[in-house]
Design an enzyme around this catalytic site. Structure first.
Site: not given
Ligand code: PMP
Length: 418
Positions: A135, A212, A215, A238, A376
């Site tokens: 991202h 990261d 997600q 999220k 993104c």
């Protein structure tokens, strides 16, 4: 990925989805005349009543600024903020509560690490390793740092399915690599990366890693102790929490060596004209009044997820994704983008030559919310030779009936465009 067969156990046996949907007030609303079909969970998730109530209760019963007050409300607010940190630490299995830093979101967390750890560790001629599926939030902060320091950005490539090419890893990691920052799950394709392997490869070379988890934390569950990652970041919005709150997890030995990110209240020990001394973690990285209600809301979201059961959520979502893959591949002109064998709840696709924005506009007219564009992840789109996709991203509150509605609407779009 779990095998799907149409005889598989009814989804309701895994999770009582109709009951779960009652927990989310927004899922009862309509878009025009159609019931809302919310398939944009990769961008942000809806909020359960448990989160809404926790935030509302805090503002109506216990609200005051934290840390600086001796009065009852300030103390209660401080206790609740501290308890929120403990809940988050427990949720991700952080060895120590103070290793959880509250920030605005994944983007701020990565910028914090790049600006503090990165500024100290990275010098001219060093390199920073990323992957081709990052991202922009996990690209741009490192690019800024690399430009400032005269360092090199290296990229672990992906194949046409959207799977990382692990064979390239050993030649990309070397004694000048100062950090390896990668996503656990691709927001654009849903690929689940083999985090354990990536971390082990970096650590063999003594390279710290930043994961990261923006997600993944809401789908797979995270155990930072088992992963042994140096840093891990995610956003509250999220994973069913409020916007404006997120988490930077860092190993104590890393965080406590890092210089402050922002200066101001709460991060100082003493301020003198000759110089200022700073508090230990976590306060050192939380300058100014933090998002107190956001942290409390995030903790409520994590308790809610724990109550539903992480394993149940993962099983339900895997089953739903398999159903979606099978159902949508039956739609004329449907082409999946990202066909990794291990994928989380994201379905990125193209529909014939129809522009993704047209697809999404048609779907919105049917009450179906999806996202389109480059997500993104422009470098990834360029690698795959496309400008963007339509992305349906699923949650445990989505149903097979909603997937059927999506498939039917896509069929209509194909017929409309001929
Ligand atoms: N990383 C990934 C993988 C993401 O999907 C996102 C959000 N789309 C981010 C980072 C940035 O998250 P935020 O905008 O909440 O800071």
């Amino acid at each position: 990925m779990a095998e799907f067969t149409r005889d598989a156990p009814a989804l309701d046996d895994i999770l009582s989805v109709s009951k779960v949907r009652q927990d989310f007030p927004i899922l009862q609303r309509k878009i025009g005349k159609s019931p809302l079909v919310y398939l944009d969970n990769g961008a942000s998730t809806q909020k359960p009543r448990a989160v809404l109530d926790a935030v509302q209760r805090f503002y109506s019963e216990d609200y005051a600024n934290i840390h600086r007050g001796v009065h009852t409300l300030s103390q209660r607010a401080t206790q609740r903020y501290d308890a929120a940190r403990e809940t988050v630490a427990g949720y991700i299995h952080a060895p120590a509560t103070e290793e959880v830093i509250f920030v605005r979101g994944a983007t701020e967390a990565i910028n914090l690490v790049a600006s503090t750890y990165g500024r100290e560790a990275v010098g001219s001629g060093d390199n920073i390793l990323l992957t081709a599926m990052e991202h922009h939030a996990n690209i741009v902060p490192w690019q800024l740092l690399a430009q400032e320091k005269g360092a090199e950005i290296r990229v672990l490539p992906v194949d046409d399915r959207g799977v990382l090419e692990l064979d390239a890893l050993d030649s990309l990691l070397d004694e000048r690599t100062r950090v390896f920052a990668f996503t656990h799950v691709s927001n654009a394709l849903g690929t689940v990366n083999p985090v354990e392997k990536l971390i082990a490869a970096a650590h063999r070379r003594g390279v710290p890693v930043l994961v990261d988890a923006a997600q993944s934390v809401q789908h797979l569950g995270i155990d930072v102790t088992a992963l042994d990652c140096d840093f891990l970041v995610f956003s509250g919005h999220k994973c069913y929490g409020p916007t404006g709150i997120g988490v930077l997890y860092g190993k104590r030995e890393r965080l406590s060596e890092m210089p402050p990110y922002q200066g101001g209240g709460d991060m100082i020990e003493h301020v003198r004209w000759e110089g200022t001394t700073f508090k230990d973690i976590p306060e050192r990285f939380e300058a100014g009044t933090p998002n107190i209600a956001g942290a409390i809301g995030l903790a409520a979201a994590m308790r809610y997820l724990e109550e539903l059961g992480r394993e149940r959520i993962a099983r339900y979502e895997a089953n739903l994704v398999d159903y979606a893959n099978e159902t949508l591949s039956g739609v004329e002109g449907f082409r999946m983008v990202g066909t990794a064998p291990d994928k989380a709840s994201i379905i990125s696709f193209l529909l014939k030559e129809i522009h993704p924005h047209d697809v999404a506009t048609f779907l919105d007219a049917e009450g179906i919310a999806v996202r389109t564009g480059h997500h993104c992840a422009e470098p990834l789109m360029r690698r795959l030779g496309i400008t963007g996709t339509t992305r349906a991203s699923l949650s445990f509150y989505n149903t097979r009936e909603e997937i059927d509605l999506l498939a039917a609407a896509l069929g209509k779009i194909v017929r409309f465009f001929g």
